[in-house]
Write a protein that holds these residues in place. Structure first.
Motif, PDB file in Angstrom:
ATOM      1  N   LYS A 142      40.508  40.606  36.128  1.00 13.60           N
ATOM      2  CA  LYS A 142      41.847  40.510  35.536  1.00 13.60           C
ATOM      3  C   LYS A 142      42.924  40.787  36.581  1.00 13.60           C
ATOM      4  O   LYS A 142      43.942  40.075  36.655  1.00 13.60           O
ATOM      5  CB  LYS A 142      41.970  41.503  34.370  1.00 13.60           C
ATOM      6  N   ALA A 143      42.691  41.803  37.422  1.00 16.41           N
ATOM      7  CA  ALA A 143      43.666  42.135  38.476  1.00 16.41           C
ATOM      8  C   ALA A 143      43.773  41.003  39.493  1.00 16.41           C
ATOM      9  O   ALA A 143      44.866  40.684  39.968  1.00 16.41           O
ATOM     10  CB  ALA A 143      43.256  43.435  39.159  1.00 16.41           C
ATOM     11  N   LYS A 191      43.132  37.751  38.984  1.00 18.03           N
ATOM     12  CA  LYS A 191      43.778  36.580  38.382  1.00 18.03           C
ATOM     13  C   LYS A 191      45.278  36.782  38.224  1.00 18.03           C
ATOM     14  O   LYS A 191      46.062  35.848  38.424  1.00 18.03           O
ATOM     15  CB  LYS A 191      43.140  36.287  37.018  1.00 18.03           C
ATOM     16  N   LYS A 192      45.683  37.997  37.874  1.00 16.61           N
ATOM     17  CA  LYS A 192      47.104  38.270  37.657  1.00 16.61           C
ATOM     18  C   LYS A 192      47.818  38.721  38.934  1.00 16.61           C
ATOM     19  O   LYS A 192      49.020  38.969  38.925  1.00 16.61           O
ATOM     20  CB  LYS A 192      47.274  39.333  36.564  1.00 16.61           C
ATOM     21  N   LYS A 193      47.028  38.827  40.029  1.00 11.43           N
ATOM     22  CA  LYS A 193      47.572  39.262  41.326  1.00 11.43           C
ATOM     23  C   LYS A 193      48.308  40.587  41.202  1.00 11.43           C
ATOM     24  O   LYS A 193      49.425  40.760  41.665  1.00 11.43           O
ATOM     25  CB  LYS A 193      48.480  38.182  41.905  1.00 11.43           C
ATOM     26  N   LYS A 194      47.637  41.522  40.536  1.00 12.26           N
ATOM     27  CA  LYS A 194      48.193  42.857  40.311  1.00 12.26           C
ATOM     28  C   LYS A 194      47.589  43.862  41.301  1.00 12.26           C
ATOM     29  O   LYS A 194      46.413  43.738  41.676  1.00 12.26           O
ATOM     30  CB  LYS A 194      47.865  43.325  38.885  1.00 12.26           C
TER      31      LYS A 194
END
Length: 254
Positions: free
Chosen positions: A19-20, A22-25
């Protein structure tokens, strides 16, 4: 107290990592085992004299490259506290049947003591050997495909050669040699000025990895993973799951 059943499984950790990505977090995973416990125990749960009597500390002080730190080092202790408090996911030992090969008193018992002392309460805990299972998971390496990978370790060059080849085929865009805490300041500056040159950092620098993984997320907005001894195991060809986690709690593996 965090029960063994409350720890995230490897599958759950991989979902959060995905998730991180993909969201570039910003994202950091740090891990606490016996070595980290001993560093954190300095002048908190244990006196410096008591710490220096521990075999782990004696080995660290005999060979600067072995553990990556010379004790006492209260600056590192404080940096580790901040990193653990700020990390997205924190690996800790099991209460029962923990696979770390050391005295029980230096595992979860000491983790609880130092966490209580420093008011550390990780919201997303997993087992500290999550990195060793990562190394066996095709799914983990697939998440790293098409990303720019930074390796930070005294094993960075050798492991880069392995990870650039089949079956990994990773884009290792940078390597940084790190074998002792005295390289921390320079390494953090290098990471900062190169934040556009990597997406994910795999960090195998002993106890220093806790600080570095969190700092990667904090100062670059990228992803920092405390990869433990996994890079060394890959170079030495002994990272097999049976070798590294044969006594782990079954919940560690999805």
């Amino acid at each position: 107290m965090i029960s063994d059943e409350q720890l995230l499984t490897v599958d759950q950790v991989l979902k959060k990592l995905n998730k991180a990505i993909k969201k570039k977090k910003p994202f950091s995973l740090v891990r606490v085992g016996d070595g980290e416990n001993i560093v954190l125990a300095q002048n908190s749960i244990m006196t410096i004299e008591e710490v220096l009597k521990e075999k782990w500390a004696q080995r660290a002080n005999q060979d600067r490259r072995l553990k990556g730190v010379t004790l006492p080092n209260l600056t590192l202790r404080n940096q580790m506290v901040n990193a653990i408090k700020g990390a997205n996911i924190v690996g800790i030992p099991f209460y029962n049947n923990d696979p770390i090969l050391t005295d029980d008193r230096l595992k979860r018992e000491l983790t609880d003591q130092v966490f209580n002392y420093f008011h550390i309460n990780p919201k997303k805990p997993c087992h500290t050997f999550v990195n060793r299972v990562f190394a066996q998971k095709k799914r983990f390496w697939k998440l790293l495909k098409n990303k720019k990978i930074l390796l930070i370790s005294q094993w960075s060059e050798q492991s880069a050669q392995i990870l650039r080849e089949k079956p990994y085929n990773l884009n290792v865009s940078m390597t940084l040699n790190f074998d002792h805490y005295d390289q921390m300041e320079h390494t953090l500056e290098t990471i900062k000025v190169n934040k556009e040159n990597f997406d994910i950092a795999l960090i195998s620098c002993g106890v220093n990895s806790v600080v570095l993984a969190h700092k990667v997320a904090e100062i670059t907005g990228n992803i920092g993973i405390d990869f433990g001894k996994s890079l060394m195991y890959m170079v030495r060809e002994k990272a097999g799951l049976k070798h590294s986690s044969n006594r782990a709690n079954i919940d560690l593996i999805p």
